[in-house]
Structures are given as structure tokens and as C-alpha cells.
Design an enzyme around this catalytic site. Structure first.
Site, PDB file in Angstrom:
ATOM      1  N   HIS A 326       0.567 -38.947  20.116  1.00 11.26           N
ATOM      2  CA  HIS A 326       0.019 -39.865  21.121  1.00 11.26           C
ATOM      3  C   HIS A 326      -0.503 -39.045  22.298  1.00 11.26           C
ATOM      4  O   HIS A 326       0.240 -38.294  22.920  1.00 11.26           O
ATOM      5  CB  HIS A 326       1.113 -40.825  21.593  1.00 11.26           C
ATOM      6  CG  HIS A 326       0.587 -42.113  22.158  1.00 11.26           C
ATOM      7  ND1 HIS A 326      -0.396 -42.157  23.109  1.00 11.26           N
ATOM      8  CD2 HIS A 326       0.904 -43.420  21.894  1.00 11.26           C
ATOM      9  CE1 HIS A 326      -0.666 -43.417  23.419  1.00 11.26           C
ATOM     10  NE2 HIS A 326       0.101 -44.201  22.691  1.00 11.26           N
ATOM     11  N   HIS A 410      -3.827 -35.140  -2.773  1.00 10.34           N
ATOM     12  CA  HIS A 410      -4.825 -36.163  -2.449  1.00 10.34           C
ATOM     13  C   HIS A 410      -4.830 -36.400  -0.943  1.00 10.34           C
ATOM     14  O   HIS A 410      -3.799 -36.268  -0.273  1.00 10.34           O
ATOM     15  CB  HIS A 410      -4.517 -37.473  -3.178  1.00 10.34           C
ATOM     16  CG  HIS A 410      -4.359 -37.307  -4.662  1.00 10.34           C
ATOM     17  ND1 HIS A 410      -5.425 -37.156  -5.509  1.00 10.34           N
ATOM     18  CD2 HIS A 410      -3.238 -37.254  -5.435  1.00 10.34           C
ATOM     19  CE1 HIS A 410      -4.978 -37.023  -6.747  1.00 10.34           C
ATOM     20  NE2 HIS A 410      -3.654 -37.079  -6.731  1.00 10.34           N
ATOM     21  N   HIS A 414      -8.767 -41.738   7.229  1.00 14.48           N
ATOM     22  CA  HIS A 414      -9.249 -43.027   7.729  1.00 14.48           C
ATOM     23  C   HIS A 414     -10.764 -43.083   7.708  1.00 14.48           C
ATOM     24  O   HIS A 414     -11.451 -42.211   8.249  1.00 14.48           O
ATOM     25  CB  HIS A 414      -8.731 -43.253   9.148  1.00 14.48           C
ATOM     26  CG  HIS A 414      -9.421 -44.366   9.877  1.00 14.48           C
ATOM     27  ND1 HIS A 414      -9.492 -45.645   9.377  1.00 14.48           N
ATOM     28  CD2 HIS A 414     -10.090 -44.391  11.056  1.00 14.48           C
ATOM     29  CE1 HIS A 414     -10.162 -46.406  10.217  1.00 14.48           C
ATOM     30  NE2 HIS A 414     -10.547 -45.667  11.233  1.00 14.48           N
ATOM     31  N   ASN A 447     -15.546 -49.831   7.525  1.00 20.23           N
ATOM     32  CA  ASN A 447     -14.342 -49.481   8.283  1.00 20.23           C
ATOM     33  C   ASN A 447     -13.459 -50.727   8.389  1.00 20.23           C
ATOM     34  O   ASN A 447     -13.733 -51.622   9.184  1.00 20.23           O
ATOM     35  CB  ASN A 447     -14.735 -48.971   9.664  1.00 20.23           C
ATOM     36  CG  ASN A 447     -13.531 -48.554  10.503  1.00 20.23           C
ATOM     37  OD1 ASN A 447     -12.385 -48.820  10.151  1.00 20.23           O
ATOM     38  ND2 ASN A 447     -13.792 -47.901  11.621  1.00 20.23           N
TER      39      ASN A 447
END
Length: 515
Positions: A326, A410, A414, A447
Site C-alpha cells: 500500500h 503461470h 491484472h 478490464n
């Protein structure tokens, strides 16, 4: 998550067309630059925290070997010796029992991924390039400059001609009402869950934990409450609704479910990840807020997790690691994906020009922490040695970038945009086959926010590439700014589930994409 860092000129008076230039010079920072040592230390801290388990294994092996070599006379001598050293025997036994108790009580319970489902919208919701541009023009909300900008972004986005829009956005004019948004949420969530329960033969009343994540649509009652009501889930279910956490919230939801499964024994957890488009379409002309219109599409995933030992036999995967990063303490990172109103009061999500650089910094931090957990010792030593040389001797030595292909079979990156996938492929030195699932998911479904990594995993399974023992790295970015990773290990040669989103089109992929 935008696919590039476009630049644009402000519209001039009179609505005259303005030239649009899409630049691709805003790339992820070069990972060969300096790496913050504290994140390496954090990763090694995670590794050392499991040292007790690693020490017990060789001790058990050595003891087993010694016992196997003993004969009858050795056992008789040992019994005589023990009779005269009763105090020592009691102390050793107590230490052994205490050690085994600590080991059993402190080791994390395994979390299994029994199965998952990805929602596939009906054919009538498909939106081609021409239909997208036609509808955008007919709404009357966009000037010529904005329409041209959206066309350029769409052409370079990596999306195909068969992505999906919600029903309310197919109407002219669009109908972004609360009722339509609820209808979209119900359609995608119930569609994914119905298929999941059907494939796993799990009674919804057996679900003990429910986690739902959706960034931009958070009605009252919540989305999780809608699911509880629909499936008549039990009254003591632990339900959570995560909002505003961006495209990486799917990994966050899995992490929350994992923690809850550590303290709630013998139960199931369901994680639902989606995004709602109906009420979050931008109808203005601010260029930085138009990009999400071109990229985001309808999608949803539902994942069934279990800590039941009996589910290991039928589970597809075991959760190995989750690493969360973060960067919200930095103001630029905090505001790089920001929901706001433009000068005309129209709400949308603004994407900063620094987004790619900020994403690169978050990724660098995340993989630096993840590396010691997953990389072979040889790669870790090379990586750590170059850092030590640079820190101690201040030499102009580039840090060694580990080969993550040695740790993972693999990759599910995103599908935020083509440029994101391009830069990760380059900086992590991946092969085209490693990013194929991400590119094809972006092409076929667009997306889909936090659920995209599950469409990618479904692609790998549909291609028949997932074998027992293979490791999968899911990595996602989100507002805040966050970069989160999940590592899974296949427990069997995984076959695609019934009603996979790729079931009727996998033979058409991969397709050749135009640069």
C-alpha cells in the site's frame, strides 16, 4: 487501471476538433535501479518466521534413520538405560510434547480453492467499437474532441469487438438509475454464484464466510446483504462488503477470507469480486476521466474457499502466499486514481499521468517482498549479494533482477490495459506465453476490474496448461495506490469447470493483436 499515460490538448472554443496525441513514453520505472533494502528484509523476515518448521523436518528425518538401524539388543540396552534415567526421560518427553503442541497450534491452516466461476454476459450485451462510438455520439454529452480521444484510446487499448456493457448503457439515452445499477449487480453476482454452487454441489447454507468487493457501487442494503437474502444464507454468517479499493480488491478479499478461515474451523468462504458500470459512466469531457469509459467492462467472479481437510482431494488449488503493498502514504500515489466531479459537476474517475510510474514503484516494492518467499535459493543469493555490494561499497552495481519464471509456471497479470501488460512483460523478462492469458482476457472481456485475474486463470485452465504442482502468480493494481499478489499451487491437473467463460471460444484464441 489505465493502459497508458495519454496526453491531450484542452478543447478550444466553439467545439472545434482538437488534435489528439496518445503518447506511450510514460512507462514503468526500470527495475534495474536501486531497490529499497527494508522490503527485502521484510521478505526475509517472513521466511525466517517459518524457521521452526524447517528445523523440525531434518530432525525427524535423522531420528527416523537412527531408529531404523536399531536391532533387538540396541532396544534392550536403551530400555535399561531409560530405567536408570527416569528424570531425563520425563524432561525430554515434556519438551517433545511441548514442541509438537506449539508446532500444531501455530502452523497456519491450509486454505483450499475448491472451485471458482466467472460470469459471462449474454450475447445481446456485446459492444463493438462501432457501437461504442455510435452510442457515445448519440448521447449528446461528448464534444468532437472527446469522441476522437475515446476512439484513439479504444483503438490502442487491446480490447476486442466482443466485450460487454450493462443493459442500461445500451439504451439511448443511457439509464444510469439506482434500479438499473442494482439489476446489473444482481445479474452478474447471481450468475456467477449460481454456476459456482451448481459446479461444487455446495449448499449455500453451508457457507460460513462471505466477502464481497465492489469499488464504486455500494448501496444500502449492501451487496453482501443482497446475496444473503437471495440464497437465504444462515443467520450467523460472517459477511463483509469491501468498497473503494480498486482493481486489486479481489486479492484483498481473498486475504480477508484466508484470515477468517484461520479462526473459523471446518467451514466454507465465498469471495465475490465485481465492479458496477451503470452508475459510474462518465458523461463529461475531461480527458483524464474519459479513459475508464474505454476500458472497463462487465464481469464478476465467485470463488469458493475451504479449510476442510476432506476438500483437499477435490480442490483445484492451495493458497501459498499473499503479499500486499500500500503506497497510500504518498500524496501522489493516493490521488493517482481519484473519483471526483469535473467543472460541470459530472462525476467520474480521474487517472493521473503519473499512474504508470506509481504502479511501477508499488510493483517493485511488492516483488521485492515476495521474492524471498518464492524464489529458489540460488536466485535469492544472487539478488542479495548485489544489494550488499552496492550498499557496502557504493559501487555502480545494478541489482540483480531475479528470474521469476523459476518460481512460477503461470502469470495472471491484472488486465488493466495493454501498456501495463507490455511493461510487466518487459521488466520481469517474461515470454509471450506468460502474458498470453492477460492479453486474451483483455481482448475478450476488457478490464473487468478485480475479477480479471480469475478470467485469466480460467483461460490457462481452458488451454489445458495447468498441471499438478504448478504455481500461479496473480498480481493486481488498484486505487490507493495498491499492488497485491496471490500465489496458488495446483493440487491436480486442473480441467476447466462447467460453463467456463471460455467454453465456446477458447479454440479461437490466442488471436494476433495489432500493435
Amino acid at each position: 487501471m489505465e493502459q497508458s499515460g495519454p496526453t491531450y490538448d484542452s478543447g478550444s472554443g466553439g467545439g472545434a476538433p482538437v488534435g489528439v496525441r496518445i503518447q506511450h513514453n510514460r512507462r514503468l520505472p526500470d527495475f534495474l535501479q536501486s531497490v529499497n533494502l527494508k522490503y527485502v528484509k521484510l521478505g526475509y523476515h517472513y521466511l525466517i518466521s517459518n524457521l521452526l518448521t524447517l528445523c523440525f523436518i531434518p530432525l525427524i528425518i535423522i531420528t527416523s534413520i537412527q531408529v531404523s538401524e536399531m536391532n533387538i539388543d540396541d532396544l534392550r540396552q536403551l530400555w535399561i538405560h531409560l530405567q536408570f534415567n527416569l528424570v531425563s526421560v520425563v524432561i525430554c518427553s515434556a519438551i517433545l510434547v511441548f514442541g509438537l503442541t506449539v508446532f500444531i497450534m501455530t502452523r497456519p491452516r491450509p486454505v483450499y480453492l475448491v472451485d471458482y466461476s466467472c460470469y459471462k454476459p449474454p450475447h445481446n450485451l456485446k459492444a463493438s467499437y462501432d457501437k461504442f462510438m455510435e452510442h457515445s455520439k448519440l448521447t449528446g454529452d461528448f464534444d468532437e474532441s472527446s469522441l476522437e480521444f475515446q476512439r484513439k484510446i479504444l483503438e490502442r487499448s487491446g480490447l476486442g469487438e466482443e466485450t460487454y456493457f450493462p443493459e442500461a448503457m445500451h439504451a439511448i439515452p443511457p439509464k444510469p438509475s439506482m434500479a438499473a445499477a442494482r439489476e446489473e449487480a444482481e445479474q452478474v453476482m447471481y450468475g456467477a454464484l449460481d454456476n459456482l454452487f451448481s459446479n461444487t454441489n455446495v449448499n449455500p447454507k453451508d457457507i460460513g464466510i462471505l466477502v464481497v468487493n465492489c469499488s464504486l457501487f455500494n448501496p444500502t442494503p449492501s451487496l453482501s446483504a443482497m446475496i444473503v437474502n437471495k440464497y437465504r444464507l444462515r443467520g450467523n454468517i460472517r459477511s463483509y462488503n469491501l468498497g473503494g479499493m480498486g482493481c486489486s480488491a479481489g486479492v484483498i478479499a481473498v486475504d480477508l477470507a484466508k484470515d477468517l478461515l484461520q479462526v473459523n474451523w471446518n467451514t466454507y468462504a465465498v469471495v465475490v469480486s465485481t465492479e458496477n458500470i451503470t452508475q459510474n459512466w462518465y458523461f463529461g469531457n475531461k480527458k483524464s476521466m474519459l479513459i475508464p469509459n474505454c476500458l472497463f467492462r462487465v464481469g464478476c467472479s465467485a470463488v469458493l474457499l475451504s479449510n476442510k481437510p476432506k476438500d483437499r482431494r477435490r480442490a483445484k488449488y492451495r493458497l501459498v502466499h499473499i503479499v500486499r503493498t500500500h503506497k497510500g502514504a504518498d500524496d501522489k500515489a493516493f490521488r493517482c486514481v481519484y473519483q471526483e466531479q469535473d467543472d460541470q459537476g459530472k462525476t467520474g474517475v480521474s487517472l493521473s499521468k503519473e499512474l504508470m510510474a506509481i504502479a511501477g514503484g508499488a510493483l517493485k516494492t511488492n516483488i521485492t517482498t515476495l521474492g524471498p518467499l518464492v524464489l529458489p535459493v540460488s536466485e535469492q543469493l544472487l539478488f542479495f549479494a548485489t544489494l550488499v555490494i552496492k550498499k557496502l561499497f557504493n559501487r555502480n552495481v545494478k541489482p540483480y533482477i531475479p528470474d521469476f519464471k523459476l518460481a512460477f509456471d503461470h502469470f495472471c497479470i491484472h488486465a488493466g490495459g495493454r501498456a501495463v501488460i507490455d511493461e510487466l512483460e518487459k521488466n520481469l523478462q517474461l515470454l509471450p506465453v506468460h502474458v498470453e492469458a492477460s492479453r486474451m482476457t483483455l481482448h475478450r472481456f476488457g478490464n473487468t476490474s478485480s475479477s480479471s485475474i480469475w478470467y485469466e486463470l480460467a483461460y490457462i485452465e481452458a488451454k489445458g496448461r495447468m498441471c499438478r504442482g504448478h504455481r500461479v502468480w496473480q498480481i493486481a493494481f488498484g486505487s490507493g495506490f495498491k499492488c497485491n499478489s496471490a500465489v496458488w499451487q495446483a493440487l491436480q491437473n486442473v480441467k476447466p469447470s462447467h460453463h467456463s467463460p471460455w467454453e465456446d471460444c477458447i479454440d479461437n484464441y490466442p488471436v494476433k493483436l495489432i500493435s
